[in-house]
Design a protein around this motif. Structure first.
Motif, PDB file in Angstrom:
ATOM      1  N   ALA A 161      -7.188   9.442  -1.929  1.00 38.99           N
ATOM      2  CA  ALA A 161      -7.221   7.978  -1.939  1.00 38.99           C
ATOM      3  C   ALA A 161      -8.582   7.459  -1.516  1.00 38.99           C
ATOM      4  O   ALA A 161      -9.236   8.034  -0.626  1.00 38.99           O
ATOM      5  CB  ALA A 161      -6.136   7.414  -1.028  1.00 38.99           C
ATOM      6  N   PHE A 183       0.795  -1.220   0.000  1.00 30.66           N
ATOM      7  CA  PHE A 183       0.000   0.000   0.000  1.00 30.66           C
ATOM      8  C   PHE A 183       0.835   1.281   0.000  1.00 30.66           C
ATOM      9  O   PHE A 183       0.313   2.363  -0.282  1.00 30.66           O
ATOM     10  CB  PHE A 183      -0.935   0.018   1.219  1.00 30.66           C
ATOM     11  N   SER A 214      -7.412   9.977  -8.810  1.00 35.75           N
ATOM     12  CA  SER A 214      -6.980  11.143  -9.567  1.00 35.75           C
ATOM     13  C   SER A 214      -7.706  12.404  -9.098  1.00 35.75           C
ATOM     14  O   SER A 214      -8.892  12.355  -8.726  1.00 35.75           O
ATOM     15  CB  SER A 214      -7.249  10.928 -11.059  1.00 35.75           C
ATOM     16  N   GLU A 226       0.598   4.040  -2.620  1.00 37.35           N
ATOM     17  CA  GLU A 226      -0.708   4.712  -2.716  1.00 37.35           C
ATOM     18  C   GLU A 226      -0.893   5.793  -1.659  1.00 37.35           C
ATOM     19  O   GLU A 226      -1.907   6.478  -1.658  1.00 37.35           O
ATOM     20  CB  GLU A 226      -1.838   3.678  -2.554  1.00 37.35           C
ATOM     21  N   THR A 227       0.089   5.936  -0.765  1.00 37.18           N
ATOM     22  CA  THR A 227      -0.134   6.772   0.427  1.00 37.18           C
ATOM     23  C   THR A 227       0.707   8.037   0.464  1.00 37.18           C
ATOM     24  O   THR A 227       0.914   8.614   1.536  1.00 37.18           O
ATOM     25  CB  THR A 227       0.160   5.946   1.701  1.00 37.18           C
ATOM     26  N   ASN A 228       1.186   8.496  -0.676  1.00 38.97           N
ATOM     27  CA  ASN A 228       1.990   9.712  -0.680  1.00 38.97           C
ATOM     28  C   ASN A 228       1.178  10.910  -0.185  1.00 38.97           C
ATOM     29  O   ASN A 228       0.048  11.136  -0.651  1.00 38.97           O
ATOM     30  CB  ASN A 228       2.500  10.020  -2.096  1.00 38.97           C
ATOM     31  N   ASN A 253      -1.827  13.099  -2.001  1.00 37.12           N
ATOM     32  CA  ASN A 253      -2.712  12.281  -2.835  1.00 37.12           C
ATOM     33  C   ASN A 253      -4.125  12.267  -2.264  1.00 37.12           C
ATOM     34  O   ASN A 253      -4.337  12.438  -1.055  1.00 37.12           O
ATOM     35  CB  ASN A 253      -2.216  10.833  -2.891  1.00 37.12           C
ATOM     36  N   SER A 297      -7.922  -1.381   2.898  1.00 36.59           N
ATOM     37  CA  SER A 297      -7.548  -1.217   1.499  1.00 36.59           C
ATOM     38  C   SER A 297      -7.451   0.262   1.180  1.00 36.59           C
ATOM     39  O   SER A 297      -8.212   1.077   1.706  1.00 36.59           O
ATOM     40  CB  SER A 297      -8.588  -1.883   0.588  1.00 36.59           C
ATOM     41  N   ILE A 298      -6.503   0.622   0.296  1.00 33.24           N
ATOM     42  CA  ILE A 298      -6.337   2.023  -0.093  1.00 33.24           C
ATOM     43  C   ILE A 298      -5.860   2.082  -1.540  1.00 33.24           C
ATOM     44  O   ILE A 298      -4.959   1.343  -1.938  1.00 33.24           O
ATOM     45  CB  ILE A 298      -5.362   2.755   0.855  1.00 33.24           C
ATOM     46  N   ASN A 299      -6.501   2.961  -2.320  1.00 30.21           N
ATOM     47  CA  ASN A 299      -6.142   3.107  -3.720  1.00 30.21           C
ATOM     48  C   ASN A 299      -6.161   4.588  -4.096  1.00 30.21           C
ATOM     49  O   ASN A 299      -7.114   5.313  -3.776  1.00 30.21           O
ATOM     50  CB  ASN A 299      -7.121   2.349  -4.629  1.00 30.21           C
ATOM     51  N   ARG A 300      -5.108   5.023  -4.765  1.00 30.51           N
ATOM     52  CA  ARG A 300      -5.004   6.416  -5.163  1.00 30.51           C
ATOM     53  C   ARG A 300      -6.127   6.791  -6.126  1.00 30.51           C
ATOM     54  O   ARG A 300      -6.530   5.995  -6.972  1.00 30.51           O
ATOM     55  CB  ARG A 300      -3.650   6.681  -5.805  1.00 30.51           C
TER      56      ARG A 300
END
Length: 315
Positions: free
Chosen positions: A68, A58, A92, A61-63, A66, A87-90
């Motif tokens: 998320a 993960f 847009s 995805e955690t910058n 971002n 769960s984590i997803n970037r």
């Protein structure tokens, strides 16, 4: 459209929504394995999210900065609500609605700005008045000063927050000359208006409130000093003593070196700007805590007020 907001999350909720990642820390468990702590936000507040497993998976995805999509559970640790992230997803920025992540002042921006201009035009000292009118003739400064927040979360952390905070300090200052007639009120007003001007470059606030690189690397005190000094230097006959007094107010308005001031207030007007700044910031903290804790007798412990707050007008 975002449906779950920080202020509405309660222990036991399932989370499945988009949040802004403000900060990230990687720490170690007792067994030496890694876990992540994320600072997550939306327009309603800030909450910590913790990733206990699959950290390497993960991590990209955690910058910070971002957006998320977070899935997990609302839990509690040491009395603080948090999200245990499964769960984590970037996401847009193009898929994000700005109003979901950045709140606005409850007061009309243009009305507040008009009142600020009235204070500038009422300054009796021609040098300070000219400086302020010159600064607020730049369209970029005007727009950013109108819209900038005063912080990312401590106080006035919303669009128009800097303008609102400045205006409230000006209103508070009005009785000071009646009590302390020796005060240079023109210097005080100019100092109030300019003390936080560096925040127009310290924060970005298009999709969410966050620090710019300049904000992290230099900070609003030094940035504000540079903005004002550069503008003063364009005025050929601006008195040197007035320049030093005004720049000192900017450099000293946090009061103590341990709070970020390069110097401490060395004259009364500088001390008054620091005091009014602190007063309005703390009053906003009390207001926000009270509104958040409606229905409760006591708020949670507040990090900056260093106390729980008694909610005297409970609904």
């Amino acid at each position: 459209m975002k449906k779950q907001f920080v202020k509405d999350l309660i222990v036991g909720n399932k989370v499945d929504d988009i949040f802004f990642i403000r900060d990230r820390r990687q720490l170690k468990k007792h067994d030496g394995s890694k876990f992540l702590i994320l600072e997550l936000s939306d327009r309603s507040g800030v909450i910590l999210g913790k990733i206990w497993d699959s950290v390497d998976e993960f991590y990209p995805e955690t910058n910070p900065g971002n957006f998320a999509k977070i899935q997990g559970d609302v839990t509690e640790y040491n009395g603080e609500t948090q999200i245990t992230i499964a769960s984590i997803n970037r996401v847009s920025e193009q898929d994000v609605t700005a109003k979901d992540f950045i709140a606005s002042s409850r007061f009309d921006i243009e009305t507040m700005y008009a009142e600020l201009k009235d204070y500038i035009n009422a300054i009796t000292d021609a040098d300070y008045r000219k400086l302020l009118n010159n600064l607020f003739s730049h369209s970029e400064i005007i727009q950013k000063f109108k819209m900038a927040p005063a912080s990312t979360g401590v106080h006035h952390a919303y669009l128009g927050g800097l303008l609102e905070h400045t205006l409230f300090m000006l209103r508070l200052s009005q009785s000071i000359p009646k009590v302390y007639p020796e005060i240079d009120y023109s210097l005080l007003v100019a100092g109030i208006i300019l003390h936080d001007i560096g925040k127009i470059k310290e924060y970005t606030f298009e999709k969410a409130i966050a620090h710019t690189d300049e904000g992290y690397l230099i900070g609003h005190i030094v940035v504000g000093y540079e903005i004002v000094k550069n503008e003063i230097d364009k005025i050929a006959d601006f008195p040197e003593d007035k320049k030093q007094l005004l720049l000192h107010i900017i450099l000293s308005h946090h009061g103590l070196r341990e709070f970020g001031s390069p110097t401490t207030p060395k004259f009364a007007e500088a001390y008054l700007v620091h005091t009014l700044d602190n007063l309005d910031a703390r009053m906003m903290m009390y207001r926000e805590v009270t509104e958040k804790a409606q229905g409760e007798k006591w708020s949670d412990y507040h990090q900056f007020l260093e106390t729980k707050v008694f909610i005297k007008n409970r609904k």
